[in-house]
Design a protein around this motif. Structure first.
Motif, PDB file in Angstrom:
ATOM      1  N   GLU A   3     -14.456 -36.858 -53.112  1.00  0.00           N
ATOM      2  CA  GLU A   3     -14.428 -37.083 -54.550  1.00  0.00           C
ATOM      3  C   GLU A   3     -13.497 -36.072 -55.199  1.00  0.00           C
ATOM      4  O   GLU A   3     -13.562 -34.877 -54.922  1.00  0.00           O
ATOM      5  N   ASP A   6     -12.512 -38.048 -61.177  1.00  0.00           N
ATOM      6  CA  ASP A   6     -13.202 -39.327 -61.309  1.00  0.00           C
ATOM      7  C   ASP A   6     -12.836 -40.299 -60.188  1.00  0.00           C
ATOM      8  O   ASP A   6     -13.242 -41.452 -60.215  1.00  0.00           O
ATOM      9  N   HIS A   7     -12.063 -39.838 -59.212  1.00  0.00           N
ATOM     10  CA  HIS A   7     -11.608 -40.702 -58.132  1.00  0.00           C
ATOM     11  C   HIS A   7     -12.498 -40.487 -56.916  1.00  0.00           C
ATOM     12  O   HIS A   7     -12.503 -39.418 -56.315  1.00  0.00           O
ATOM     13  N   VAL A   9     -13.374 -41.656 -53.121  1.00  0.00           N
ATOM     14  CA  VAL A   9     -12.866 -42.354 -51.940  1.00  0.00           C
ATOM     15  C   VAL A   9     -14.025 -42.518 -50.965  1.00  0.00           C
ATOM     16  O   VAL A   9     -14.565 -41.534 -50.453  1.00  0.00           O
ATOM     17  N   ASP A  14      -9.436 -46.241 -48.820  1.00  0.00           N
ATOM     18  CA  ASP A  14     -10.177 -46.971 -49.858  1.00  0.00           C
ATOM     19  C   ASP A  14      -9.316 -47.083 -51.114  1.00  0.00           C
ATOM     20  O   ASP A  14      -8.925 -46.068 -51.695  1.00  0.00           O
ATOM     21  N   THR A  17     -11.785 -46.511 -56.846  1.00  0.00           N
ATOM     22  CA  THR A  17     -11.918 -45.176 -57.432  1.00  0.00           C
ATOM     23  C   THR A  17     -13.334 -44.870 -57.896  1.00  0.00           C
ATOM     24  O   THR A  17     -13.609 -43.748 -58.311  1.00  0.00           O
TER      25      THR A  17
END
Length: 247
Positions: A3, A6-7, A9, A14, A17
């Motif tokens: 992480e 705010d993204h 994976v 992947d 988000t």
């Protein structure tokens, strides 16, 4: 899972988000017909915790989010642009057409739901009660008794597939879902009543559709007579994949 800000994976490569619980909430809203605390508390909690994010991502798909916090239900519907927006906006969700029998049954269930709300209790209805009430519409439907019975059985099946009629521990008895209060808005009710009056006067016309009903395979009242067999064994399936916790 990694992480960064705010993204989130979830696995290498992947493309998404969002956290997994938020993605599940989005999928549930897209699959429909609705999500609720009662059916899946985890998905419901994720929706409330990330409402702004979910609403934004639905908006990118031209969808609106409808939440009733008191009834603890939510669903997505086609986004209505503002009055000053002059460009065409495609409809993402196709509304299921309501047949004459569908509409009459929905109005009856909505009335029962109001009765239950007034008594502050859940409303449960049986097949025998539905059939007895709906006999008043047999003549207006334009079908003989056998055809009417077959189409009423098909309509009850659709109400279950749309999760408007929820299974109980008793065969052929269902709880009327509170989602109906959101789906069957006063505007839709008014439209149905207008068309009923036209039908009583011998006119023709299409009954209005309702928000939240997006069943692609919904049958209309003009379906062929070889539709669902009223003698076919009944089940408690809702048409949704419970194993995926979609709703």
């Amino acid at each position: 899972m990694s992480e960064s800000d705010d993204h989130v994976v979830l696995w290498p490569g992947d493309p998404g988000t969002l956290p997994l619980d938020v993605r599940r909430a989005l999928v549930a809203l897209l699959r429909g017909p609705y999500i609720s605390f009662r059916r899946d508390p985890l998905v419901w909690s994720a929706l409330l915790a990330h409402e702004a994010v979910v609403r934004r991502h639905l908006g990118d798909l031209l969808l609106d989010l409808v939440i009733d916090a008191d009834a603890e239900v939510a669903f997505s519907r086609n986004l209505e642009p503002g009055p000053d927006f002059d460009q065409a906006v495609p409809s993402v969700l196709r509304k299921a057409p309501l047949s004459f029998i569908d509409s009459a049954l929905l109005l009856h269930l909505r009335h029962l739901l109001l009765q239950g709300a007034a008594q502050q209790e859940r409303m449960v209805v049986g097949r025998d009660e539905i059939e007895a009430h709906m006999q008043a519409y047999a003549t207006s439907s334009g079908h003989d008794q056998a055809q009417f019975g077959k189409r009423l059985t098909a309509s009850i099946k659709r109400m279950r597939e749309w999760s408007i009629l929820l299974p109980t521990d008793t065969d052929d008895r269902w709880e009327v879902s509170s989602i109906l209060a959101l789906i069957l808005t006063p505007e839709v009710i008014e439209g149905i009543e207008v068309e009923y009056e036209r039908l009583r006067r011998g006119g023709t016309g299409d009954l209005p559709s309702a928000d939240g009903m997006t069943e692609e395979d919904a049958e209309s009242d003009d379906a062929d007579s070889d539709g669902p067999d009223p003698d076919e064994p009944d089940t408690d399936e809702t048409g949704l994949d419970e194993t995926e916790s979609a709703t």
